[in-house]
Motif scaffolding. Structure first.
Motif, PDB file in Angstrom:
ATOM      1  N   UNK A 140       6.986  -1.663  -1.731  1.00  0.00           N
ATOM      2  CA  UNK A 140       8.049  -2.544  -1.302  1.00  0.00           C
ATOM      3  C   UNK A 140       7.544  -3.389  -0.046  1.00  0.00           C
ATOM      4  N   UNK A 141       6.835  -2.368   0.948  1.00  0.00           N
ATOM      5  CA  UNK A 141       6.465  -3.145   2.199  1.00  0.00           C
ATOM      6  C   UNK A 141       5.262  -4.107   1.916  1.00  0.00           C
ATOM      7  N   UNK A 142       4.331  -3.823   0.933  1.00  0.00           N
ATOM      8  CA  UNK A 142       3.113  -4.597   0.773  1.00  0.00           C
ATOM      9  C   UNK A 142       3.695  -6.011  -0.043  1.00  0.00           C
ATOM     10  N   UNK A 143       4.781  -5.800  -0.786  1.00  0.00           N
ATOM     11  CA  UNK A 143       5.093  -6.938  -1.708  1.00  0.00           C
ATOM     12  C   UNK A 143       6.019  -8.073  -0.606  1.00  0.00           C
ATOM     13  N   UNK A 146      -5.542   2.333  -2.871  1.00  0.00           N
ATOM     14  CA  UNK A 146      -4.737   3.044  -1.853  1.00  0.00           C
ATOM     15  C   UNK A 146      -4.037   4.372  -2.679  1.00  0.00           C
ATOM     16  N   UNK A 147      -4.486   5.612  -2.195  1.00  0.00           N
ATOM     17  CA  UNK A 147      -3.735   6.785  -3.107  1.00  0.00           C
ATOM     18  C   UNK A 147      -2.936   7.651  -2.070  1.00  0.00           C
ATOM     19  N   UNK A 148      -1.765   8.087  -2.272  1.00  0.00           N
ATOM     20  CA  UNK A 148      -1.211   8.993  -1.813  1.00  0.00           C
ATOM     21  C   UNK A 148      -1.337  10.706  -2.466  1.00  0.00           C
ATOM     22  N   UNK A 184     -13.084  -0.584  -1.420  1.00  0.00           N
ATOM     23  CA  UNK A 184     -12.778   0.035  -0.228  1.00  0.00           C
ATOM     24  C   UNK A 184     -11.369   0.889  -0.461  1.00  0.00           C
ATOM     25  N   UNK A 185     -11.364   2.103   0.194  1.00  0.00           N
ATOM     26  CA  UNK A 185     -10.371   3.326  -0.330  1.00  0.00           C
ATOM     27  C   UNK A 185      -9.651   3.703   0.957  1.00  0.00           C
ATOM     28  N   UNK A 186      -8.277   3.911   0.971  1.00  0.00           N
ATOM     29  CA  UNK A 186      -7.436   4.569   1.864  1.00  0.00           C
ATOM     30  C   UNK A 186      -6.839   5.524   0.980  1.00  0.00           C
ATOM     31  N   UNK A 187      -6.747   6.576   1.764  1.00  0.00           N
ATOM     32  CA  UNK A 187      -6.071   8.027   1.130  1.00  0.00           C
ATOM     33  C   UNK A 187      -5.192   8.617   2.337  1.00  0.00           C
ATOM     34  N   UNK A 188      -4.004   9.169   1.884  1.00  0.00           N
ATOM     35  CA  UNK A 188      -2.891   9.709   2.548  1.00  0.00           C
ATOM     36  C   UNK A 188      -2.290  10.871   2.364  1.00  0.00           C
ATOM     37  N   UNK A 189      -2.087  11.759   3.280  1.00  0.00           N
ATOM     38  CA  UNK A 189      -1.406  12.962   3.015  1.00  0.00           C
ATOM     39  C   UNK A 189      -0.652  13.306   4.374  1.00  0.00           C
ATOM     40  N   UNK A 245       1.244   0.801   8.300  1.00  0.00           N
ATOM     41  CA  UNK A 245       0.889   0.029   9.052  1.00  0.00           C
ATOM     42  C   UNK A 245      -0.666  -0.299   9.016  1.00  0.00           C
ATOM     43  N   UNK A 246      -1.415   0.840   8.976  1.00  0.00           N
ATOM     44  CA  UNK A 246      -2.903   0.517   8.632  1.00  0.00           C
ATOM     45  C   UNK A 246      -3.115  -0.447   7.384  1.00  0.00           C
ATOM     46  N   UNK A 247      -2.441  -0.224   6.342  1.00  0.00           N
ATOM     47  CA  UNK A 247      -2.772  -0.748   5.169  1.00  0.00           C
ATOM     48  C   UNK A 247      -2.633  -2.334   5.532  1.00  0.00           C
ATOM     49  N   UNK A 248      -1.536  -2.609   5.924  1.00  0.00           N
ATOM     50  CA  UNK A 248      -0.850  -4.036   6.052  1.00  0.00           C
ATOM     51  C   UNK A 248      -1.811  -4.725   7.156  1.00  0.00           C
ATOM     52  N   UNK A 249      -2.284  -3.976   8.281  1.00  0.00           N
ATOM     53  CA  UNK A 249      -2.980  -4.692   9.352  1.00  0.00           C
ATOM     54  C   UNK A 249      -4.211  -4.788   8.476  1.00  0.00           C
ATOM     55  N   UNK A 250      -4.931  -4.059   7.701  1.00  0.00           N
ATOM     56  CA  UNK A 250      -6.242  -4.158   6.963  1.00  0.00           C
ATOM     57  C   UNK A 250      -6.041  -5.461   6.267  1.00  0.00           C
ATOM     58  N   UNK A 251      -5.110  -5.609   5.435  1.00  0.00           N
ATOM     59  CA  UNK A 251      -5.010  -6.634   4.291  1.00  0.00           C
ATOM     60  C   UNK A 251      -4.403  -8.089   5.294  1.00  0.00           C
ATOM     61  N   UNK A 252      -4.067  -7.788   6.408  1.00  0.00           N
ATOM     62  CA  UNK A 252      -3.594  -9.111   7.081  1.00  0.00           C
ATOM     63  C   UNK A 252      -4.989  -9.752   7.494  1.00  0.00           C
ATOM     64  N   UNK A 253      -5.894  -8.830   7.973  1.00  0.00           N
ATOM     65  CA  UNK A 253      -7.246  -9.064   8.281  1.00  0.00           C
ATOM     66  C   UNK A 253      -8.040  -9.734   7.366  1.00  0.00           C
TER      67      UNK A 253
END
Length: 521
Positions: free
Chosen positions: A258-261, A296-298, A328-333, A366-374
């Motif tokens: 939802x945040x990305x959309x 992106x992976x949770x 490019x990959x971002x993972x989260x836990x 926030x990191x995902x959104x800032x990366x995509x904004x850039x």
């Protein structure tokens, strides 16, 4: 729009929602204080909540085994805007449910293999159900769905969240129920709203020569050869592949989505991959991955679902493919699992990569959104820098829409186009168009021409409606495309699609090379 428990709809208008379920799944258990069955409560809650769209909902409590499937019921299911099926083993065995689903698909879907306007609510894990009819398998592959089952860490069997009532569960299960209900309700409301305001509806008109509801496009007679100087700044979209998650992370995945959309980023896939065969997964997932700027992976200690025929659970398989594609990959836990907690070595290795962020979800979001904004700013600058006609519009890009093609022909056409030194743009199959979807005008703007491929008669409505939509977008935005080709096996554009324009031309197998050469002349 009010919920109706079996009465007729006043007037000719059908229901907004038809609830299709096995009555055995809606019984009130002995000893429970529940006043209604689980499905009845959920159906009522679809019309309750902040900013909810009040819907006319049909749910029949009266049908019993042995009753006849009446013409009245057939009319109700066929004329409803949406069908919501409550998928369980009881549903798969129910002849009633099968008839409701069959009649709805016949009335709503030009392509029976890709039914539309159906929402799937899983009462238990899909991969554990047996004897599923083909139409249910097709629906589970492509359609929006919600999972109401919950897998506790201390129990091998999944439980139905909110059963027999939401208050009869612990906090985690109760939160899972309300989050799933809210996501389902919002998705249904958005879908109904979009159906009421489809792209091109302002020019929709039925005629004896065209199916009802098919658009008459405004084809620009004199397409500009250079971009219009509007002085407006355009913005490109970025695409994210948000990997499947274990059921305990569904609410967090939805929060990220939802945040990305909200930032106008496109999130793929629309649903999940658990309903796909391994062959379909091997075709669809790499295609979505290719279109994405970020994977992106949770992660949680839970290993994850393994669909039938898959070599590994989805979290491991999707990560492996993203690595092989050099994405490019971002993972989260939220926190690293203690040593020895994860017994599956391959899943444990997902927590040992350089891509992992161990933080709270808001920081990760926030990191995902800032990366995509850039990335979006970088693209916008590239577009601005190439905005001069001698630089930007000499770029050889052809848009290809080949959903109504075959795999063999698709590969041949794309190879031919690339041999003529053209780049190819194509919209991912799962990408939504129109409101809250991909910005098609900006997607088409750099293209020199477009090609619609129509070789599969069973996909006529798919090819026609998308062609109409793209032509309307070109007309509205005055996009600088030279022309649009329609790849046909026989006939011409006017006889097949009712579009008569010298800028929309037929392209046959022997003419494709001439069509491409003519674009630069």
């Amino acid at each position: 729009m009010l919920i109706n428990c079996g009465g007729d709809v006043t007037g000719e208008q059908g229901y907004d929602v038809f609830i299709s379920y096995a009555h055995a799944d809606n019984e009130v258990p002995h000893g429970s204080k529940a006043e209604m069955g689980w499905i009845g409560v959920l159906a009522a809650n679809l019309n309750i909540g902040p900013n909810v769209l009040k819907k006319r909902i049909f749910i029949d409590y009266q049908l019993k085994p042995g009753d006849e499937f009446s013409d009245t019921l057939i009319s109700k299911v066929r004329s409803s805007a949406l069908l919501v099926i409550f998928l369980s083993q009881n549903y798969a065995k129910s002849a009633w449910c099968g008839k409701e689903l069959e009649h709805f698909i016949q009335a709503h879907s030009a392509n029976q293999e890709k039914p539309v306007d159906v929402f799937v609510v899983e009462l238990f894990p899909y991969e554990e159900l047996t004897g599923l009819p083909e139409n249910i398998q097709n629906i589970r592959k492509h359609n929006i769905h919600a999972k109401f089952w919950y897998q506790p860490f201390d129990n091998s069997d999944p439980i139905l969240a909110g059963y027999p009532t939401p208050n009869d569960n612990d906090d985690k299960v109760r939160i899972h129920y309300w989050n799933s209900l809210n996501a389902l309700r919002n998705a249904m409301d958005a879908h109904l709203t979009e159906k009421a305001d489809l792209p091109g509806n302002s020019v929709f008109s039925a005629s004896p020569d065209k199916p009802s509801g098919v658009a008459s496009p405004s084809v620009p007679k004199n397409w500009p050869s250079a971009p219009p100087d509007t002085g407006k700044k355009t913005s490109t979209s970025c695409t994210v592949l948000l990997a499947d998650v274990t059921d305990d992370l569904e609410p967090k995945r939805n929060e990220i989505k939802l945040a990305l959309e909200a930032e106008k980023f496109l999130v793929l896939p629309d649903g999940d991959c658990i309903g796909l065969s391994i062959e379909e997964f091997n075709s669809n997932f790499p295609r979505d991955l290719e279109c994405s700027e970020l994977f992106v992976q949770l992660l949680s200690p839970t290993v994850g679902r393994k669909a039938k025929g898959y070599p590994a659970p989805l979290p491991q398989l999707q990560f492996q493919l993203a690595r092989e594609a050099n994405k490019p990959i971002l993972q989260w836990c939220e926190q690293l699992p203690p040593a020895g907690q994860i017994t599956d070595p391959a899943h444990a290795k997902l927590f040992e990569t350089e891509f992992l962020r161990v933080t709270n979800l808001n920081n990760f979001k926030t990191e995902i959104i800032e990366r995509l904004r850039a990335e979006r700013i970088k693209r916008d600058k590239a577009i601005a820098a190439s905005s001069q006609p001698t630089r930007r519009w000499n770029k050889k890009i052809v848009f290809v829409d080949d959903l109504a093609s075959t795999d063999d022909l698709r590969n041949v056409l794309r190879t031919t186009i690339k041999q003529h030194q053209y780049d190819i743009r194509a919209i991912p199959e799962a990408a939504p168009l129109g409101n809250n979807g991909l910005d098609v005008k900006e997607f088409l703007r750099p293209c020199l021409a477009g090609i619609t491929v129509y070789t599969d008669p069973s996909k006529y409505m798919t090819a026609y409606s998308r062609l109409v939509f793209f032509l309307n977008q070109i007309a509205e935005a005055e996009l600088p495309l030279v022309r649009w080709g329609v790849y046909l096996l026989d006939g011409d554009v006017a006889s097949v699609f009712g579009i008569d324009s010298e800028d929309v031309v037929p392209v046959y197998e022997q003419d494709l090379a001439s069509f491409l050469r003519g674009l630069s002349q």
